[in-house]
Design a protein around this motif. Structure first.
Motif, mmCIF file in Angstrom:
data_model
loop_
_atom_site.group_PDB
_atom_site.id
_atom_site.type_symbol
_atom_site.label_atom_id
_atom_site.label_comp_id
_atom_site.label_asym_id
_atom_site.label_seq_id
_atom_site.Cartn_x
_atom_site.Cartn_y
_atom_site.Cartn_z
ATOM 1 N N CYS A 486 -71.562 -37.539 7.617
ATOM 2 C CA CYS A 486 -70.568 -38.518 7.881
ATOM 3 C C CYS A 486 -71.291 -39.915 8.296
ATOM 4 O O CYS A 486 -70.697 -41.013 8.090
ATOM 5 N N SER A 487 -72.679 -40.108 8.999
ATOM 6 C CA SER A 487 -73.217 -41.333 9.377
ATOM 7 C C SER A 487 -74.389 -41.378 8.814
ATOM 8 O O SER A 487 -75.201 -42.122 9.044
ATOM 9 N N VAL A 488 -74.544 -40.761 7.505
ATOM 10 C CA VAL A 488 -75.962 -40.745 6.724
ATOM 11 C C VAL A 488 -75.415 -41.804 5.342
ATOM 12 O O VAL A 488 -74.890 -41.467 4.563
ATOM 13 N N PRO A 489 -76.152 -42.933 5.410
ATOM 14 C CA PRO A 489 -75.768 -43.798 4.017
ATOM 15 C C PRO A 489 -76.486 -43.161 2.882
ATOM 16 O O PRO A 489 -77.424 -42.400 2.914
ATOM 17 N N LYS A 490 -75.909 -43.575 1.799
ATOM 18 C CA LYS A 490 -76.505 -42.922 0.518
ATOM 19 C C LYS A 490 -77.848 -43.226 0.293
ATOM 20 O O LYS A 490 -78.602 -42.450 -0.245
ATOM 21 N N THR A 491 -78.276 -44.481 0.386
ATOM 22 C CA THR A 491 -79.585 -44.759 0.152
ATOM 23 C C THR A 491 -80.703 -43.951 1.071
ATOM 24 O O THR A 491 -81.689 -43.386 0.673
ATOM 25 N N LEU A 492 -80.012 -43.578 2.244
ATOM 26 C CA LEU A 492 -80.835 -42.543 3.167
ATOM 27 C C LEU A 492 -80.701 -41.126 2.658
ATOM 28 O O LEU A 492 -81.887 -40.445 2.968
ATOM 29 N N VAL A 493 -79.699 -40.825 2.227
ATOM 30 C CA VAL A 493 -79.413 -39.422 1.633
ATOM 31 C C VAL A 493 -80.562 -39.082 0.562
ATOM 32 O O VAL A 493 -81.285 -38.051 0.569
ATOM 33 N N ARG A 494 -80.861 -40.096 -0.119
ATOM 34 C CA ARG A 494 -81.808 -39.841 -1.270
ATOM 35 C C ARG A 494 -83.118 -39.432 -0.621
ATOM 36 O O ARG A 494 -84.020 -38.580 -0.932
ATOM 37 N N HIS A 495 -83.479 -40.216 0.471
ATOM 38 C CA HIS A 495 -84.667 -39.989 0.935
ATOM 39 C C HIS A 495 -84.884 -38.697 1.864
ATOM 40 O O HIS A 495 -86.046 -38.120 2.021
ATOM 41 N N LEU A 496 -83.651 -38.066 2.111
ATOM 42 C CA LEU A 496 -83.828 -36.973 3.143
ATOM 43 C C LEU A 496 -84.069 -35.894 2.158
ATOM 44 O O LEU A 496 -84.713 -34.968 2.563
ATOM 45 N N VAL A 497 -83.359 -35.786 0.981
ATOM 46 C CA VAL A 497 -83.405 -34.878 0.028
ATOM 47 C C VAL A 497 -85.113 -34.859 -0.738
ATOM 48 O O VAL A 497 -85.570 -33.826 -0.608
ATOM 49 N N ARG A 498 -85.405 -36.050 -0.872
ATOM 50 C CA ARG A 498 -86.728 -36.004 -1.231
ATOM 51 C C ARG A 498 -87.897 -35.743 -0.142
ATOM 52 O O ARG A 498 -88.937 -34.984 -0.478
ATOM 53 N N PHE A 499 -87.669 -36.027 1.044
ATOM 54 C CA PHE A 499 -88.421 -35.370 2.092
ATOM 55 C C PHE A 499 -88.319 -33.806 2.111
ATOM 56 O O PHE A 499 -89.527 -33.302 2.241
ATOM 57 N N TYR A 500 -87.303 -33.300 1.977
ATOM 58 C CA TYR A 500 -87.237 -31.961 2.181
ATOM 59 C C TYR A 500 -87.919 -31.287 0.737
ATOM 60 O O TYR A 500 -88.623 -30.218 1.023
ATOM 61 N N ALA A 501 -87.788 -32.004 -0.314
ATOM 62 C CA ALA A 501 -88.508 -31.486 -1.442
ATOM 63 C C ALA A 501 -90.013 -31.563 -1.377
ATOM 64 O O ALA A 501 -90.565 -30.513 -1.697
#
Length: 645
Positions: A486-501
């Motif tokens: 709920c407090s993660v913006p879309k632009t950062l969601v992408r980087h979180l998934v990329r980081f996990y990958a």
């Protein structure tokens, strides 16, 4: 001043030790150059008129009187410069020599600020030459310079023409002590601190100075301009490398590293400091111990030379970004961990669409289960294909669930939604908001009922950007039992998934492959039938606008309360032609700026009823925490300003 900005400069001229005439000439030359480049606050190093390394020569009357002669020359030759200029001078006052910062404006000496903390250790012997203070403002008269000139450490130079531009000075060691004078100055409403310094170069010292400047500007909510002595100082025992640092509320916005240059210039945002302080109830600005000295500046319209980060939620440095991603994943996971532990729940239910948000929510839930020592089979990943589901997203959802070792359930919603359409008299061929939202609510009902059946919690997947725009179906995907994104913006969601990958998927080729394909998939709720070739027909950013633009606006609206005009100017800078980011023209920026304000105000009623979820950054939308906004507030004056751009 342009939208709260003013251009400033830290200058390290080439010093000639004890040659006050040469140093005055250099100060005048550099002042003119900086002013021609638009600087209106110009800071020179400590004892810049004489040089810092004069040693016993400070006892020579010839040097001290020569310094005053040089100051007269500087004042006379800067009459036509529209700037506040700080130079360093040894000044004899009340029986002692003072290491002072002198403030000049349009040829007038405004005041002297003496150094309060005189180092007398290691290579420093200042207490041998100089006396401290005074603290409280007194006055001094100097022939040919001025009568009744204020002198004291508690002086603030306040601009009559630019509200909020209040400048205080400290000198070198004053920054290094536990109780820096600049802290009290900030609490007396100074918004800019200048530091005239002579800090020699030792291994590791430059990095430490940088940290000090950044931290001081952060905790005092000020812009900090640091000018260090350099070229020309005596190298008899130590070396001075120069270098300027300009910081703003904890961020270094411009710097010249030692031995690399003589001028550091940038724009500082006065309004940001004022705004941040007004929001901090613990920042006491009721001190009234400083004497205000007024000066004049003509406000200037300037073009920002500093880089405006197009993605303010995302650290630009790769190492910092990796640290931030790990930190956020932990905040999300440990928030969920507490909720699971408190409710004695060993089951979590998540709808997995094959999109970014549900992917991140699933990764976070797996981490929370791992931390609790729970079997991941207690996580039920539910795919709910409907009228708009494509093979690509469905296959990615299934692969992700199975690769992460969670329980898989597949429930096609088409039959149930058609029955519902029949119940309410909805024509299936009419692809309106009812057609779309009926699917979203059916999915949420399924998740809630499975959670009830299994004694689990429904994990929300919606992100901060969607909440800001109201891009959620009320009582559909809008609702959950704990909303980890709920407090993660879309632009950062992408980087979180990329980081996990990249980090956690490096040893699992299938997990990495599916995560990268999720990242490559257009953002879509998939509520409309696919194209004839089976690709996604409904792309969110075509409908509501680019998320990177909306996240940019969201950051500056909520964190700083900036106006539409100021945000518009910042966006033009951030996404300008020639940058590495996608370029948007002014009409495009304006179009989606208006869309943001219109949706942000009209959709507050959804945010007033959102479930719990962890705050991960400085911007959040929880009605119980950061955003106590009325659901029926009008956007008119914001939209009027945006329309006028």
């Amino acid at each position: 001043m342009s939208n709260g900005y003013i251009r400033v400069a830290a200058i390290t001229p080439e010093t000639v030790v004890a040659d006050t005439k040469a140093n005055a000439s250099s100060i005048i030359k550099w002042s003119r150059k900086a002013a021609d480049e638009g600087a209106q606050i110009i800071v020179f190093p400590e004892l810049s008129i004489t040089g810092y390394t004069c040693g016993e020569l400070f006892f020579q009357d010839t040097l001290i009187s020569g310094a005053l002669d040089a100051l007269r020359t500087i004042a006379d030759q800067t009459k036509n410069i529209d700037a506040l200029i700080f130079v360093g001078i040894p000044l004899f006052y009340n029986g002692y020599l003072r290491n002072a910062a002198c403030a000049l404006n349009r040829g007038e000496v405004l005041g002297f600020v003496p150094k309060m903390n005189l180092p007398n250790y290691s290579e420093f012997y200042e207490a041998r030459y100089f006396g401290e203070g005074p603290e409280e403002a007194e006055t001094i008269s100097l022939p040919g310079i001025g009568d009744e000139i204020p002198i004291g450490s508690k002086l603030i130079f306040s601009c009559k023409d630019i509200p909020g531009l209040d400048v205080a000075a400290e000198i070198c060691e004053d920054l290094w002590v536990p109780d820096s004078p600049s802290t009290e100055a900030a609490m007396s409403n100074a918004t800019v601190i200048v530091n005239l310094s002579a800090s020699d170069e030792l291994t590791g010292k430059a990095a430490y100075r940088r940290q000090l400047v950044a931290m001081q500007s952060a905790k005092d909510y000020v812009s900090y301009i640091y000018s260090n002595a350099g070229i020309g100082e005596s190298t008899q025992d130590v070396v001075y490398g120069g270098g300027g640092i300009i910081a703003e509320n904890g961020r270094i916005i411009a710097e010249t590293k030692p031995f690399t240059g003589q001028e550091t210039m940038a724009e500082i945002d006065i309004s940001e400091s004022v705004k941040r302080r007004s929001q901090m109830t613990t920042f006491n600005t009721e001190y009234d111990v400083y004497t205000k000295v007024t000066f004049d500046l003509d406000p200037k319209e300037i073009t920002l030379s500093r880089r405006v980060d197009p993605h303010p939620f995302v650290p630009s440095d790769r190492e910092h970004l990796r640290e931030r991603c790990e930190e956020i994943l932990n905040i999300q996971a440990y928030g969920l961990r507490k909720r699971l532990d408190h409710t004695h729940s060993k089951c979590a239910v998540i709808g997995i669409s094959g999109g970014l948000d549900s992917t991140l929510a699933l990764l976070v839930t797996c981490r929370a289960f791992d931390v609790l020592g729970l079997d991941r089979k207690g996580i039920i990943g539910v795919t709910m294909p409907g009228f708009g589901t494509t093979d690509r997203t469905y296959d990615n959802a299934v692969t992700l669930i199975r690769t992460l070792g969670v329980t898989f359930r597949d429930i096609n919603i088409s039959k149930a939604v058609r029955i519902h359409f029949e119940d309410i008299g909805q024509d299936e061929s009419r692809h309106d908001v009812t057609y779309e939202n009926s699917q979203a609510r059916e999915r949420t009902q399924i998740l809630m009922d499975i959670a009830n059946k299994e004694g689990g919690l429904v994990i929300g997947t919606g992100d901060l950007s969607e909440l800001a725009l109201g891009w959620a179906t009320y009582n559909g995907d809008h609702m959950s039992m704990y909303a980890v994104n709920c407090s993660v913006p879309k632009t950062l969601v992408r980087h979180l998934v990329r980081f996990y990958a990249d980090f956690y998927g490096k040893d699992d080729t299938e997990l990495r492959r599916v995560l990268l394909d999720v990242l490559d998939t257009p953002v879509s709720p998939e509520l409309l039938p696919p194209e004839k070739n089976g690709t996604i027909a409904q792309k969110t950013e075509d409908l509501v606008g680019p998320y990177e633009l909306h996240d940019f606006v969201l950051y500056y609206v909520l964190r700083y309360g900036f106006t539409p005009k100021k945000i518009f100017e910042l966006e033009k800078n951030a996404f300008k032609s020639g940058s590495e980011e996608e370029v948007y023209d002014c009409d495009t920026i304006k179009k989606w700026l208006k869309t943001f304000y219109r949706r942000f105000f009209s959709q507050q009623f959804k945010r007033s009823a959102i479930p719990d979820g962890p705050k991960v950054g400085t911007v959040a939308l929880s009605p119980r925490g950061d955003l106590r906004m009325p659901s029926d507030a009008s956007a008119r004056i914001w939209l009027d300003e945006a329309e006028s751009l």
